[in-house]
Design a protein around this motif. Structure first.
Motif, PDB file in Angstrom:
ATOM      1  N   LEU A 252       0.810  -1.228   0.130  1.00  0.00           N
ATOM      2  CA  LEU A 252      -0.037  -0.035   0.031  1.00  0.00           C
ATOM      3  C   LEU A 252       0.898   1.157  -0.102  1.00  0.00           C
ATOM      4  O   LEU A 252       0.359   2.367  -0.222  1.00  0.00           O
ATOM      5  N   SER A 253       2.288   1.114   0.103  1.00  0.00           N
ATOM      6  CA  SER A 253       2.997   2.144   0.415  1.00  0.00           C
ATOM      7  C   SER A 253       3.534   2.980  -1.065  1.00  0.00           C
ATOM      8  O   SER A 253       3.017   2.367  -1.995  1.00  0.00           O
ATOM      9  N   ALA A 254       4.279   4.080  -0.794  1.00  0.00           N
ATOM     10  CA  ALA A 254       4.841   4.501  -1.858  1.00  0.00           C
ATOM     11  C   ALA A 254       6.306   3.677  -2.487  1.00  0.00           C
ATOM     12  O   ALA A 254       6.675   4.288  -3.454  1.00  0.00           O
ATOM     13  N   LEU A 255       6.523   2.943  -1.735  1.00  0.00           N
ATOM     14  CA  LEU A 255       7.642   2.119  -2.392  1.00  0.00           C
ATOM     15  C   LEU A 255       7.278   1.210  -3.519  1.00  0.00           C
ATOM     16  O   LEU A 255       8.089   1.223  -4.346  1.00  0.00           O
ATOM     17  N   TYR A 256       6.143   0.850  -3.557  1.00  0.00           N
ATOM     18  CA  TYR A 256       5.456   0.251  -4.456  1.00  0.00           C
ATOM     19  C   TYR A 256       4.779   1.285  -5.572  1.00  0.00           C
ATOM     20  O   TYR A 256       4.155   2.301  -4.946  1.00  0.00           O
ATOM     21  N   ASP A 257       5.259   1.355  -6.629  1.00  0.00           N
ATOM     22  CA  ASP A 257       4.634   2.391  -7.687  1.00  0.00           C
ATOM     23  C   ASP A 257       3.268   1.653  -7.903  1.00  0.00           C
ATOM     24  O   ASP A 257       2.992   0.969  -8.690  1.00  0.00           O
ATOM     25  N   GLN A 258       2.222   2.688  -7.318  1.00  0.00           N
ATOM     26  CA  GLN A 258       0.950   2.338  -7.540  1.00  0.00           C
ATOM     27  C   GLN A 258       0.368   2.311  -8.974  1.00  0.00           C
ATOM     28  O   GLN A 258      -0.567   1.871  -9.245  1.00  0.00           O
ATOM     29  N   VAL A 259       1.139   3.202  -9.643  1.00  0.00           N
ATOM     30  CA  VAL A 259       0.495   3.794 -11.243  1.00  0.00           C
ATOM     31  C   VAL A 259       1.137   2.622 -12.164  1.00  0.00           C
ATOM     32  O   VAL A 259       0.478   1.962 -12.860  1.00  0.00           O
ATOM     33  N   GLY A 260       2.517   2.565 -11.998  1.00  0.00           N
ATOM     34  CA  GLY A 260       3.451   1.701 -13.175  1.00  0.00           C
ATOM     35  C   GLY A 260       3.756   0.615 -12.611  1.00  0.00           C
ATOM     36  O   GLY A 260       4.220  -0.284 -13.562  1.00  0.00           O
ATOM     37  N   ALA A 311       2.075  -8.620  -7.403  1.00  0.00           N
ATOM     38  CA  ALA A 311       2.642  -9.516  -8.206  1.00  0.00           C
ATOM     39  C   ALA A 311       2.367  -9.268  -9.814  1.00  0.00           C
ATOM     40  O   ALA A 311       3.273  -9.098 -10.571  1.00  0.00           O
ATOM     41  N   GLN A 312       1.283  -9.254 -10.004  1.00  0.00           N
ATOM     42  CA  GLN A 312       0.753  -9.050 -11.457  1.00  0.00           C
ATOM     43  C   GLN A 312       1.267  -7.754 -11.804  1.00  0.00           C
ATOM     44  O   GLN A 312       1.951  -7.568 -12.957  1.00  0.00           O
ATOM     45  N   GLY A 313       1.295  -6.520 -11.103  1.00  0.00           N
ATOM     46  CA  GLY A 313       1.805  -5.269 -11.499  1.00  0.00           C
ATOM     47  C   GLY A 313       3.332  -5.096 -11.498  1.00  0.00           C
ATOM     48  O   GLY A 313       3.738  -4.649 -12.591  1.00  0.00           O
ATOM     49  N   THR A 314       3.918  -5.884 -10.567  1.00  0.00           N
ATOM     50  CA  THR A 314       5.488  -6.064 -10.862  1.00  0.00           C
ATOM     51  C   THR A 314       5.873  -6.798 -12.035  1.00  0.00           C
ATOM     52  O   THR A 314       6.781  -6.481 -12.582  1.00  0.00           O
ATOM     53  N   GLY A 408     -13.702  -2.667  -2.012  1.00  0.00           N
ATOM     54  CA  GLY A 408     -13.974  -3.137  -3.225  1.00  0.00           C
ATOM     55  C   GLY A 408     -14.436  -1.991  -4.296  1.00  0.00           C
ATOM     56  O   GLY A 408     -13.614  -1.944  -5.372  1.00  0.00           O
ATOM     57  N   GLU A 409     -14.967  -1.180  -3.899  1.00  0.00           N
ATOM     58  CA  GLU A 409     -15.534  -0.032  -4.658  1.00  0.00           C
ATOM     59  C   GLU A 409     -14.341   1.024  -5.010  1.00  0.00           C
ATOM     60  O   GLU A 409     -14.103   1.376  -6.020  1.00  0.00           O
ATOM     61  N   GLN A 410     -13.422   1.087  -3.888  1.00  0.00           N
ATOM     62  CA  GLN A 410     -12.489   2.012  -4.247  1.00  0.00           C
ATOM     63  C   GLN A 410     -11.310   1.399  -5.115  1.00  0.00           C
ATOM     64  O   GLN A 410     -10.750   2.126  -6.026  1.00  0.00           O
ATOM     65  N   TRP A 411     -11.106  -0.092  -4.997  1.00  0.00           N
ATOM     66  CA  TRP A 411     -10.210  -0.665  -5.779  1.00  0.00           C
ATOM     67  C   TRP A 411     -10.640  -0.494  -7.299  1.00  0.00           C
ATOM     68  O   TRP A 411     -10.163  -0.448  -8.306  1.00  0.00           O
ATOM     69  N   ARG A 412     -12.151  -0.768  -7.447  1.00  0.00           N
ATOM     70  CA  ARG A 412     -12.526  -0.651  -8.785  1.00  0.00           C
ATOM     71  C   ARG A 412     -12.401   0.911  -9.452  1.00  0.00           C
ATOM     72  O   ARG A 412     -11.999   1.151 -10.709  1.00  0.00           O
ATOM     73  N   ALA A 413     -12.398   1.875  -8.517  1.00  0.00           N
ATOM     74  CA  ALA A 413     -12.202   3.262  -8.902  1.00  0.00           C
ATOM     75  C   ALA A 413     -10.929   3.456  -9.408  1.00  0.00           C
ATOM     76  O   ALA A 413     -10.258   4.106 -10.298  1.00  0.00           O
ATOM     77  N   TRP A 414     -10.047   2.717  -8.540  1.00  0.00           N
ATOM     78  CA  TRP A 414      -8.406   2.988  -8.703  1.00  0.00           C
ATOM     79  C   TRP A 414      -8.100   2.166 -10.236  1.00  0.00           C
ATOM     80  O   TRP A 414      -7.366   2.733 -10.841  1.00  0.00           O
ATOM     81  N   ASP A 415      -8.628   0.961 -10.295  1.00  0.00           N
ATOM     82  CA  ASP A 415      -8.604   0.446 -11.838  1.00  0.00           C
ATOM     83  C   ASP A 415      -8.851   1.146 -12.746  1.00  0.00           C
ATOM     84  O   ASP A 415      -8.331   0.961 -14.062  1.00  0.00           O
ATOM     85  N   ARG A 420      -5.220   6.309 -16.886  1.00  0.00           N
ATOM     86  CA  ARG A 420      -5.052   7.540 -16.986  1.00  0.00           C
ATOM     87  C   ARG A 420      -3.860   8.492 -16.541  1.00  0.00           C
ATOM     88  O   ARG A 420      -3.331   9.193 -17.176  1.00  0.00           O
ATOM     89  N   LEU A 421      -3.882   7.944 -15.290  1.00  0.00           N
ATOM     90  CA  LEU A 421      -2.465   8.573 -14.531  1.00  0.00           C
ATOM     91  C   LEU A 421      -1.123   8.006 -15.334  1.00  0.00           C
ATOM     92  O   LEU A 421      -0.345   8.633 -15.469  1.00  0.00           O
ATOM     93  N   GLU A 422      -1.232   6.713 -15.853  1.00  0.00           N
ATOM     94  CA  GLU A 422       0.079   5.973 -16.377  1.00  0.00           C
ATOM     95  C   GLU A 422       0.232   6.841 -17.853  1.00  0.00           C
ATOM     96  O   GLU A 422       1.249   6.948 -18.229  1.00  0.00           O
TER      97      GLU A 422
END
Length: 753
Positions: A252-260, A311-314, A408-415, A420-422
């Motif tokens: 959940l941290s900024a260590l993990y690139d939440q966008v890329g 894992a999938q994102g990495t 779950g709703e927030q994950w769907r919003a993030w997905d 777009r952020l990418e």
């Protein structure tokens, strides 16, 4: 001026070729020049993605006055630590001895014979409290060299002897006498395992991890904790809880690139909110493997989903950003971004202001804003942020992190928002990539991709693992004569592994970690694809490792001994039993030996020792090696003896974890994980044939999580009606085959208790 490094393969060396410093590459010629001129050697050791290396380069090495002084009084040498980890290791030991800390850039002053006389890390252009200016350090070394030479020589000799004594102590750890409590069932006892878990629990941070700031991903400790959690020991639940908290915090941290996708090197703060933005292949390889495992074995569904997501994102980041021609995997992305105005800005590609986020994802932002928990960071656009959009609100650019698990709703919003952020980030200047392919790190990545693909049911990950493994075989391994020579013809000789390659051209002698990690990668591809050729290839690489690094049964890190480095470490042969940013070579070798022992000791099955598999029947019993030898099957007997010897060597190599693991579990996680496999899964193989693909995959996942070896299923019969048949074998003998994955899981669980 630095013509000697202008055409170097190393991206790090080429970054400095424009400077007025008269850089030499590391080698005997540079030290001979210092001896002829009667001046010390100055070694600047770093790597292409290093932020503070860029800072010191701009502040000092680009300065004509500083360069002139360096050139007049020293022979300046530039070293890529990723190409030459042996050079880095010996001078890092000296730096840590003299200063109590280490890091890059490393600034080392040495005699013409290689011994260290002074060392530090980053030096600023002007003095700061407690830190002298770089020019002051240069002048102090020159003054001592000219006025107090004898004192300097005595100091250098004492330091070299001290480094040698540390090497002796490390080798002594590997020769500790056996302890009955440990050797009764394996190289580590339940009490030692419990003590190691308890030590990690005592050091656990409230924000996850096992250290104060700066916060590095504790990959070695996670390897041990996840293996312990699957072992069925009394400490399994505690180990699982420790792993859960740290894996969730990092995910959940900024260590993990939440966008890329992918992980940064470390965070400078305790809350994992401000990363040091370079991305290293070795970190991501290890963390991909851990998160894939967590996605399957975590108890909480939310954790399993989070592990799969990370894992999938990495893996997607590796495939999208790190693949170079071959395909191999590049070593790193830079911490800095060179902006349009020429400035080097750490993290310049990644940051968003709150106003930019609100404008980019207007529909999703209100739902996500309550859980966004990044940290403001000064960016290249000042108040406007990296996009130069100061008119959108004037707030500081921030890192991206989540304060808690999204719903779950927030994950769907993030997905919906993330692509777009990418796209916005893709339009910005990008960090530089060091396209150097490092054998050890690629081997770890192959292992991670193959295992993650198997665990998560992701064939694309397995394909990438197989393709990168093919590159390592063709280019880095010269056993078939296929590896291309590097610049000047320095490719690996026949039967040797090259450390690095650039543009498909291999160079440099591989170290123990390279051989062991590449063997582990090949073994993982064999398990994931069922390809027996990968077992043979792993065996070739591992056989060379045994000849080169275990010539007398005692491990060593390097194949040869550079006279300069030998002198710098007091004449000792180096060995590193502890884990650092990558697993220690000793632990990796033990893991590879254990895996190969299982893969090559497929049990001899059949009726009456005939070697064939029956088409039906109740139990399937193997014939031990002794029976085969008595029947005249010497090839089989040799195979079993070789496998048994490798298993014993694996146990010997990690036996030090019994005493050292409880005191330093964060630095012995690889050895502890291997020791757990030896204790609870010695000689265990799982083969699933027949049935449907989903059943077979479930069996292979269960075997992988339990630490079993997964030999290729070729030649093993399914049930007569084609339904599932699962073989669980130990020490060359197979139990009655199971008819379901559940039966296998129960048997594996019982074996761990």
């Amino acid at each position: 001026m630095a013509d000697r490094i202008a055409h170097a393969a190393s991206a790090y060396l080429r970054q400095h070729a424009h400077q007025p410093v008269d850089w030499w590459p590391f080698g005997p010629e540079a030290f001979a020049a210092a001896a002829e001129r009667d001046v010390p050697v100055f070694l600047s050791i770093g790597y292409a993605a290093c932020h503070w290396c860029h800072v010191m380069a701009a502040e000092s090495f680009d300065d004509p006055d500083v360069a002139a002084y360096l050139n007049a009084h020293f022979v300046p040498v530039k070293v890529d630590r990723e190409e030459r980890p042996d050079v880095d290791a010996v001078y890092m030991a000296a730096t840590q001895t003299l200063t109590g800390q280490g890091g890059w850039p490393m600034s080392v002053f040495a005699l013409p014979d290689g011994r260290t006389i002074h060392a530090g890390t980053y030096y600023p252009p002007f003095p700061r409290p407690g830190v002298p200016a770089f020019r002051q350090v240069l002048e102090a070394v020159v003054e001592t060299w000219t006025q107090r030479r004898e004192e300097l020589l005595r100091h250098a000799g004492a330091l070299a002897e001290h480094i040698g004594s540390v090497t002796d102590a490390q080798r002594g750890l590997l020769a500790l006498p056996d302890e009955g409590a440990a050797t009764a069932a394996g190289p580590v006892s339940d009490a030692a395992v419990a003590a190691a878990v308890a030590a990690l629990a005592r050091s656990e941070s409230a924000d996850g991890g096992f250290s104060p700031a700066p916060k590095f991903p504790p990959s070695s400790a996670l390897d041990f904790l996840l293996q312990c959690a699957a072992s069925g020991t009394e400490t399994a639940a505690q180990a699982a809880a420790l792993a859960d908290r740290t894996l969730e915090a990092m995910a959940l941290s900024a260590l993990y690139d939440q966008v890329g996708g992918g992980f940064a090197r470390y965070c400078v703060d305790a809350r994992w909110r401000v990363p040091h933005f370079e991305k290293m292949l070795y970190d991501n390889a290890q963390l991909l493997r851990h998160y894939a495992r967590w996605a399957v074995q975590a108890e909480a569904p939310a954790h399993r989903a989070l592990g799969r997501r990370v894992a999938q994102g990495t893996a997607a980041w590796l495939a999208g950003s790190m693949v170079v021609d071959g395909p191999g995997l590049a070593s790193s992305l830079d911490a800095d971004t060179v902006m349009a105005d020429g400035r080097h800005v750490e993290g310049g590609t990644y940051l968003f202001t709150r106003a930019e986020l609100a404008a980019a994802i207007p529909d999703e932002y209100p739902l996500l804003e309550p859980i966004l928990d990044g940290e403001p960071v000064e960016g290249p656009g000042g108040a406007g942020g990296p996009g130069g959009t100061g008119g959108l609100g004037g707030d500081l650019p921030q890192t991206l992190a989540f304060a808690r698990l999204p719903t779950g709703e927030q994950w769907r919003a993030w997905d919906r928002a993330r692509p777009r952020l990418e796209r916005i980030r893709a339009a910005r200047p990008q960090p530089g990539r060091d396209a150097k392919v490092v054998a050890a790190w690629n081997g770890l990545a192959v292992q991670a991709l193959a295992q993650a693909g198997l665990l998560l049911g992701e064939p694309g990950m397995v394909r990438l693992a197989r393709d990168v493994a093919g590159y390592l075989w063709r280019v880095h391994w010269a056993g078939t004569g296929a590896a291309a020579a590097g610049p000047g013809g320095e490719g690996a000789p026949a039967g040797r592994l090259a450390r690095v390659s650039y543009d498909g051209r291999a160079s440099g002698a591989g170290m123990l970690e390279d051989y062991a990690a590449v063997a582990l990668g090949f073994q993982a591809v064999a398990a994931a694809t069922g390809g027996p050729e990968w077992i043979r290839r792993a065996g070739e690489v591992l056989g060379a490792a045994e000849r080169l690094f275990l010539p007398d049964g005692q491990p060593r890190d390097t194949t040869g001994d550079d006279p300069l480095l030998a002198t710098a470490r007091g004449g000792r042969v180096p060995v590193e039993p502890f884990d650092g940013v990558v697993p220690g070579g000793v632990g990796l070798l033990a893991a590879a030996l254990l895996e190969q022992a299982g893969l090559e000791s497929a049990p001899v099955l059949g009726n009456g020792g005939g070697g064939g598999l029956p088409e039906g029947g109740e139990a399937v019993q193997g014939e031990p090696a002794e029976a085969e030898a008595a029947a005249g099957n010497t090839d089989e007997a040799d195979r079993f003896r070789r496998a048994a010897a490798r298993g014993r060597m694996a146990a010997d190599l990690v036996r030090f974890a019994q005493r050292v693991g409880p005191r330093a579990p964060g630095a012995t996680g690889t050895a502890l994980a291997v020791a757990l496999r030896l204790r609870y899964g010695t000689g265990t193989e799982v083969v699933a044939v027949g049935g449907d693909a989903e059943e077979r995959e479930r069996c292979r996942r269960a075997g992988l999580l339990a630490g079993a070896v997964l030999p290729p299923p070729d030649g093993w019969p399914a049930a007569p009606d084609g339904s599932l048949r699962v073989y669980l074998c130990r020490g060359g003998v197979c139990a009655s085959p199971f008819g379901s994955a559940g039966e296998l899981e129960a048997a594996l669980a019982a074996a761990g208790t």
